[in-house]
Write an enzyme that holds these catalytic residues in place. Structure first.
Site, PDB file in Angstrom:
ATOM      1  N   ASP A   1       0.678  -1.267  -0.081  1.00 46.29           N
ATOM      2  CA  ASP A   1       0.069   0.012  -0.155  1.00 46.29           C
ATOM      3  C   ASP A   1       1.008   1.134   0.172  1.00 46.29           C
ATOM      4  OD1 ASP A   1      -2.179  -1.743   0.241  1.00 46.29           O
ATOM      5  OD2 ASP A   1      -2.049  -1.505   2.461  1.00 46.29           O
TER       6      ASP A   1
HETATM    7  N1  URA Z   1      -1.108  -5.947   3.644  1.00 48.01           N
HETATM    8  C1  URA Z   1      -1.711  -4.880   3.886  1.00 48.01           C
HETATM    9  O1  URA Z   1      -2.762  -4.596   4.429  1.00 48.01           O
HETATM   10  N2  URA Z   1      -0.903  -3.818   3.039  1.00 48.01           N
HETATM   11  C2  URA Z   1       0.195  -3.770   2.555  1.00 48.01           C
HETATM   12  O2  URA Z   1       0.880  -3.214   2.051  1.00 48.01           O
HETATM   13  C3  URA Z   1       0.804  -5.252   2.589  1.00 48.01           C
HETATM   14  C4  URA Z   1       0.185  -6.153   3.181  1.00 48.01           C
END
Ligand code: URA
Length: 240
Positions: free
Chosen positions: A105
């Site tokens: 993310d």
């Molecule tokens: N899980 C998440 O919630 N976000 C990420 O960036 C990676 C794994």
């Protein structure tokens, strides 16, 4: 198959086509021990030994890098408005057509692998390969043994999504470590939120046995070698 020397060098990310013409004209490149001064010379990247300033160039079709992704950039190849991880790379690597292996993310930090090898990326991402991804999460609240048991049993998220059994390591404080083998949308955040422990900060620490450490620094990267790739896929992968 014979390919123009400047094209081969450019695909290796040595320099731009225009810069390469200068480099070749300056006599800095040799093919099988003979100095070459014409960028149009055809070479066979599979069999010819090409040197730049006396150093043998590794003619590798596929390239692999790890980056310590900073928060605030997107792990996609391009975006009209927002900064992407590829923009953090120097110009010569931008020509390699790298893409991120799975997504972190925008606000997630840590280990991101970049490659131009689609099969490798698929193997790392696919839950069938069993490649573990380990995260450090700072959450609201204090994760406990009940949360760890629920993770181990396999959580069912609010929208009915079934998660594979996962590992939650608790520390007695608001920091915990989560290990998953799949990469569903916002997976770690949604898993912890489903236990009433919303994530404040998330950092991916490892993929398989490849760890990010702290040395690269935010936005730093390095090329991965064969032993690194073996760590990612725990020996199931052979390079090129
Ligand atoms: N899980 C998440 O919630 N976000 C990420 O960036 C990676 C794994």
């Amino acid at each position: 198959m014979a390919v123009r020397l400047d094209k081969v060098l450019s695909e290796l990310g040595v320099a731009s086509r225009r810069e390469l013409k200068q480099i070749i004209k300056a006599g800095r490149v040799s093919v099988n021990g003979q100095t070459v001064t014409g960028p149009e010379k055809h070479v066979d990247p599979d069999t010819d030994e090409i040197c730049l300033d006396g150093e043998i160039l590794r003619l590798r079709r596929f390239r692999y890098f790890m980056m310590d992704k900073p928060a605030g950039v997107l792990s996609v190849t391009e975006d009209r408005r927002q900064k992407t991880v590829l923009e953090l790379l120097p110009p010569e690597l931008k020509r390699l057509e790298l893409f991120p292996v799975g997504r972190l993310d925008k606000d997630t930090e840590g280990l991101l692998i970049l490659t131009n090898d689609g099969d490798f990326a698929h193997r790392v991402i696919s839950p069938k390969s069993g490649v573990e991804k380990r995260y450090r999460a700072e959450v609201e609240g204090i994760p406990d043994e009940d949360d760890a048991r629920a993770f181990a049993e396999g959580l069912i998220l609010a929208d009915g999504t079934h998660c594979l059994p996962a590992k939650l390591e608790i520390t007695g404080g608001s920091v915990c470590f989560v290990t998953v083998m799949e990469g569903k949308y916002h997976q770690v955040k949604r898993m912890l939120a489903s236990r009433g422990k919303p994530v404040q900060r998330l950092r991916r620490l490892s993929v398989g046995e490849l760890e990010i450490g702290e040395d690269l620094g935010a936005g730093g990267f390095r090329e991965l070698e064969e032993n690194d790739l073996c760590k990612v896929l725990k020996g199931f992968h052979t390079v090129n």
